[in-house]
Write a protein that holds these residues in place. Structure first.
Motif, PDB file in Angstrom:
ATOM      1  N   PHE A 126       0.832  -1.197   0.000  1.00  0.00           N
ATOM      2  CA  PHE A 126       0.000   0.000   0.000  1.00  0.00           C
ATOM      3  C   PHE A 126       0.869   1.250   0.000  1.00  0.00           C
ATOM      4  N   PRO A 127       0.507   2.255  -0.830  1.00  0.00           N
ATOM      5  CA  PRO A 127       1.142   3.562  -0.660  1.00  0.00           C
ATOM      6  C   PRO A 127       0.798   4.064   0.745  1.00  0.00           C
ATOM      7  N   ILE A 128       1.715   4.757   1.386  1.00  0.00           N
ATOM      8  CA  ILE A 128       1.521   5.210   2.765  1.00  0.00           C
ATOM      9  C   ILE A 128       0.256   6.058   2.913  1.00  0.00           C
ATOM     10  N   ALA A 129      -0.064   6.863   1.920  1.00  0.00           N
ATOM     11  CA  ALA A 129      -1.255   7.723   2.002  1.00  0.00           C
ATOM     12  C   ALA A 129      -2.556   6.947   1.773  1.00  0.00           C
ATOM     13  N   GLU A 130      -2.444   5.659   1.437  1.00  0.00           N
ATOM     14  CA  GLU A 130      -3.641   4.867   1.123  1.00  0.00           C
ATOM     15  C   GLU A 130      -3.741   3.594   1.969  1.00  0.00           C
ATOM     16  N   LEU A 131      -3.241   3.642   3.197  1.00  0.00           N
ATOM     17  CA  LEU A 131      -3.347   2.470   4.065  1.00  0.00           C
ATOM     18  C   LEU A 131      -4.819   2.195   4.373  1.00  0.00           C
TER      19      LEU A 131
END
Length: 155
Positions: A126-131
C-alpha cells in the motif's frame, strides 16, 4: 499458533498469557508498506507472530516474515518495543494475550510474495497515504509509530 503458545494454551485455555511477538514492516523500493489481510479477524496487519523458545526476536521476525509472505529479510532495523495495556488483545477464538511486541522495518529483502494460506488471505503493498482503515487492533500503535518514523525520516 506456534508450538510454545499451543503448549501453554493446552494448560491455561483462553486465560490471559504474556507473549513475546516479533513483527516486520516490509517496505518496497517505492516506499509502499506490505500488509496482509488476516484470516482470523479480517483486518490488515504486518507479518509477525510469537517468538519460539530459544529463538532470538530477530530470528522470529525473519521466520514469521518468510512464513507469512514468502519474502526473506536481508536486513532488519528496530522500530520499537510495544507492551502493556495497549497490546492486550482477545483473539476471535477467545484466547487472551498481553503481547510484548518487538517491531522491525525491512527495506532489503528478496523472494516471491506468497501468503500463508492458514493465516493470510491476501498480501498487498500500500502507498503510505492509502493504508486501509481496518488495521488489526493489536497493531494500531506500532503502525502509528511507523508512520511517525516515516514522516520524520522523509522531512
Amino acid at each position: 499458533m506456534t508450538g510454545y503458545i499451543k503448549f501453554l494454551r493446552d494448560y491455561v485455555g483462553h486465560q490471559p498469557i504474556q507473549m513475546v511477538g516479533a513483527g516486520v514492516f516490509v517496505e518496497n523500493e517505492r516506499g509502499e508498506l506490505l500488509l496482509g489481510l488476516r484470516i482470523d479477524n479480517h483486518c490488515w496487519g504486518t507479518a509477525g507472530g510469537a517468538v519460539e523458545l530459544g529463538e532470538t526476536v530477530e530470528e522470529g521476525a525473519k521466520r514469521e516474515m518468510f512464513e507469512e509472505t514468502g519474502l526473506i529479510a536481508e536486513e532488519l532495523e528496530l522500530l520499537g518495543v510495544f507492551s502493556g495495556e495497549d497490546t492486550h488483545y482477545t483473539y476471535p477464538n477467545g484466547d487472551e494475550v498481553y503481547v510484548i511486541d518487538v517491531k522491525f522495518v525491512c527495506r532489503k529483502f528478496h523472494g516471491t510474495l506468497k501468503p500463508q494460506e492458514s493465516e493470510v488471505s491476501e498480501l498487498r503493498f500500500f502507498p503510505i497515504a492509502e493504508l486501509p482503515e481496518n488495521i488489526s487492533p493489536m497493531e494500531i500503535i506500532s503502525v502509528n509509530k511507523y508512520l511517525q518514523m516515516r514522516k520524520n525520516f522523509r522531512s
